[in-house]
Scaffold this active site. Structure first.
Site, PDB file in Angstrom:
ATOM      1  N   CYS A 114       0.823  -1.208   0.000  1.00  0.00           N
ATOM      2  CA  CYS A 114       0.000   0.000   0.000  1.00  0.00           C
ATOM      3  C   CYS A 114       0.859   1.260   0.000  1.00  0.00           C
ATOM      4  O   CYS A 114       0.624   2.184  -0.754  1.00  0.00           O
ATOM      5  CB  CYS A 114      -0.925  -0.022   1.221  1.00  0.00           C
ATOM      6  SG  CYS A 114      -1.764   1.529   1.560  1.00  0.00           S
ATOM      7  N   GLN A 159      -8.026  19.346   9.774  1.00  0.00           N
ATOM      8  CA  GLN A 159      -6.952  18.431  10.187  1.00  0.00           C
ATOM      9  C   GLN A 159      -7.488  17.003  10.254  1.00  0.00           C
ATOM     10  O   GLN A 159      -8.530  16.754  10.857  1.00  0.00           O
ATOM     11  CB  GLN A 159      -6.401  18.845  11.554  1.00  0.00           C
ATOM     12  CG  GLN A 159      -5.567  20.102  11.533  1.00  0.00           C
ATOM     13  CD  GLN A 159      -4.142  19.885  11.030  1.00  0.00           C
ATOM     14  OE1 GLN A 159      -3.752  18.781  10.661  1.00  0.00           O
ATOM     15  NE2 GLN A 159      -3.354  20.952  11.009  1.00  0.00           N
ATOM     16  N   TYR A 219      -2.447  32.054   6.799  1.00  0.00           N
ATOM     17  CA  TYR A 219      -2.786  30.738   6.232  1.00  0.00           C
ATOM     18  C   TYR A 219      -3.843  30.073   7.123  1.00  0.00           C
ATOM     19  O   TYR A 219      -3.716  28.929   7.542  1.00  0.00           O
ATOM     20  CB  TYR A 219      -1.546  29.844   6.109  1.00  0.00           C
ATOM     21  CG  TYR A 219      -0.364  30.505   5.448  1.00  0.00           C
ATOM     22  CD1 TYR A 219      -0.209  30.477   4.062  1.00  0.00           C
ATOM     23  CD2 TYR A 219       0.608  31.170   6.212  1.00  0.00           C
ATOM     24  CE1 TYR A 219       0.884  31.091   3.446  1.00  0.00           C
ATOM     25  CE2 TYR A 219       1.699  31.786   5.604  1.00  0.00           C
ATOM     26  CZ  TYR A 219       1.832  31.737   4.228  1.00  0.00           C
ATOM     27  OH  TYR A 219       2.916  32.344   3.614  1.00  0.00           O
ATOM     28  N   GLU A 261      -6.210  33.976   4.160  1.00  0.00           N
ATOM     29  CA  GLU A 261      -6.128  32.686   3.465  1.00  0.00           C
ATOM     30  C   GLU A 261      -6.344  32.902   1.967  1.00  0.00           C
ATOM     31  O   GLU A 261      -7.107  33.789   1.568  1.00  0.00           O
ATOM     32  CB  GLU A 261      -7.192  31.722   4.023  1.00  0.00           C
ATOM     33  CG  GLU A 261      -7.440  30.455   3.249  1.00  0.00           C
ATOM     34  CD  GLU A 261      -6.222  29.571   3.144  1.00  0.00           C
ATOM     35  OE1 GLU A 261      -5.960  29.100   2.029  1.00  0.00           O
ATOM     36  OE2 GLU A 261      -5.536  29.359   4.167  1.00  0.00           O
ATOM     37  N   CYS A 272       4.129  21.699   9.017  1.00  0.00           N
ATOM     38  CA  CYS A 272       4.096  20.270   8.709  1.00  0.00           C
ATOM     39  C   CYS A 272       5.363  19.841   7.982  1.00  0.00           C
ATOM     40  O   CYS A 272       5.465  18.704   7.525  1.00  0.00           O
ATOM     41  CB  CYS A 272       2.863  19.928   7.877  1.00  0.00           C
ATOM     42  SG  CYS A 272       2.794  20.810   6.293  1.00  0.00           S
TER      43      CYS A 272
END
Length: 470
Positions: free
Chosen positions: A83, A302, A331, A352, A428
């Site tokens: 996968c 999220q 953002y 944004e 991230c």
């Protein structure tokens, strides 16, 4: 020792010594070059066949295991290694956390050359499996075959698949019976939909030929038990479409939102498509500290709800709000962080680039009766300028949560021009975060660092940094 074969190399009994970026693990070749591996765990001793050679490194695959690492565990998923979605499933969770934190520290020090305070230990997830609130599955009329199936003379039977793309192969779909990432009723819905489609001769999609009927299925869930299912069809067939959607509604009455899309274009993205509600609401709700967030089919939220709550609490704590501050949330997405911190701030301004996200942010703020937030849409490097600051005021605190590429250099320059007392940088991608921190190092010092694991069994890691003016 090694022996040459064309440009490829074969190395015997290399010890895997570390984990690197993007889930690769690291060994050292006899010539001193790094060898990046995709199927080993630190502590393994392996033979390696390389398939790529660069000036400073090789890429390869372990072909024989002489010693298995003590860091290893048995993967939960039957599809591990094929996968590609949970590449660290064979490494015990405590060690996953160690290497994630190590990556953050390495990036901040080696890329950013930042003097760091004592790092707060990474915040792990209490749930190691079944933590995602959104999954997308693809239909295919020619499922991925194993080598054993290809070599076999046996009848391969049903070639239809409803599952995930094989990594690097856009037209190959791995059929999935049980995925360990999303809690029920996710697996039950997917399996029954597939079986019903097969039993009723509903055509599965063929990506190469652009033929078929059933294209994709998205399942979203929320922490308060709401469920959204969206089926994407390649063409309209009212009888077949209603047959399937009515079956789903009857079999799973707990579905809050049942929707569909007719998408005849070459790619299967839905963001430029009309989403039609078949039954129930056109949205579900997520809840956090009494706030309710309306999530539609196109909304970003999220994907680990419980860890998102922890991430937002850390962000709020780092900001150290007293109720007197003007806060900019750059953002902002659908404005979840902005609304989460609003009760402890004087005012929050969210910016944004995605118009739909800002519409959702405004709608959710109204829903939650939050009056001290304002949201603005536009490309950050153009909107976030001197005129914007003059109009809305100089922020006391800036929260920034950019995409993986980090902040545009013009945005960083504007932050330096503003000179807010604190910046909370949520990322991230600690590599691009480190690059941005280096640009701000002359004006700001890093006073807190908190890595957060949002995605167990993967190499991804979030990081929150507090910058305070020197």
């Amino acid at each position: 020792m090694s022996r040459r074969k064309s440009k490829k190399q074969f190395f015997e009994e290399l010890e895997v010594v570390d984990a690197g970026a993007k889930g690769k693990t690291i060994a050292k070749a006899p010539d001193g070059k790094v060898v990046f591996l995709s199927n080993a765990v630190p502590g393994d001793v392996v033979d390696v066949q390389t398939f790529k050679k660069r000036k400073a490194y090789y890429e390869g695959k372990a072909t024989k295991f002489h010693k298995l690492s003590e860091k290893r565990v048995q993967p939960e998923c039957d599809y591990f290694g094929t996968c590609g979605g949970c590449k660290w499933q064979d490494m015990a969770y405590i060690h996953q956390l160690y290497y994630k934190q190590k990556e953050v520290v390495n990036n901040l020090t080696r890329i950013g050359h930042i003097n760091l305070p004592e790092i707060t230990p990474i915040l792990g997830s209490k749930e190691h499996y079944f933590y995602r609130n959104k999954m997308e599955f693809s239909f295919s009329d020619s499922r991925w075959l194993t080598l054993e199936e290809i070599k076999s003379d046996n009848d391969l039977g049903d070639r239809n698949a409803l599952g995930f793309h094989i990594p690097g192969m856009w037209d190959k779909i791995l059929d999935i019976n049980k995925c360990h990432l999303q809690a029920e009723p996710s697996n039950a819905i997917r399996n029954r939909v597939k079986q019903f489609a097969v039993d009723n001769a509903l055509e599965f999609f063929n990506t190469r030929n652009q033929t078929g009927f059933l294209r994709t299925m998205m399942i979203r869930t929320s922490s308060i038990g709401e469920v959204m299912v969206l089926v994407q069809f390649f063409k309209e067939d009212i009888v077949k479409r209603e047959l399937l959607l009515n079956y789903i509604a009857q079999q799973f009455p707990q579905i809050t939102s049942l929707q569909y899309v007719i998408n005849e274009k070459a790619n299967d993205t839905i963001y430029d498509q009309d989403v039609i509600c078949f039954k129930g609401r056109d949205h579900i709700f997520e809840e956090m500290e009494g706030l309710h967030f309306k999530i539609n089919a196109k909304s970003f939220y999220q994907t680990n709800s419980k860890q998102a709550y922890e991430l937002y609490k850390i962000t709020r704590d780092f900001a150290g709000l007293t109720g007197k501050e003007l806060v900019y949330d750059l953002y902002t997405g659908t404005g979840t962080i902005a609304q989460f911190i609003a009760k402890k701030a004087k005012k929050v301004i969210g910016v944004e680039a995605v118009p739909d996200a800002i519409l959702a942010a405004k709608e959710n703020a109204q829903l939650n009766a939050i009056t001290n937030v304002e949201f603005f849409v536009g490309d950050m490097k153009h909107v976030f300028n001197s005129d914007f600051i003059k109009t809305h005021g100089k922020p006391d605190i800036v929260i920034t949560d950019p995409p993986r590429d980090g902040m545009h250099k013009d945005v960083v320059a504007q932050l330096l021009n503003i000179g807010a007392e604190k910046i909370v940088y949520v990322s991230c991608n600690s590599a691009t975060q480190a690059r941005d921190l280096a640009l701000m190092d002359a004006m700001y010092r890093v006073t807190k660092v908190q890595p957060v694991d949002m995605f167990p069994q993967t190499f991804h890691v979030e990081n929150v940094v507090l910058l305070e003016k020197r």
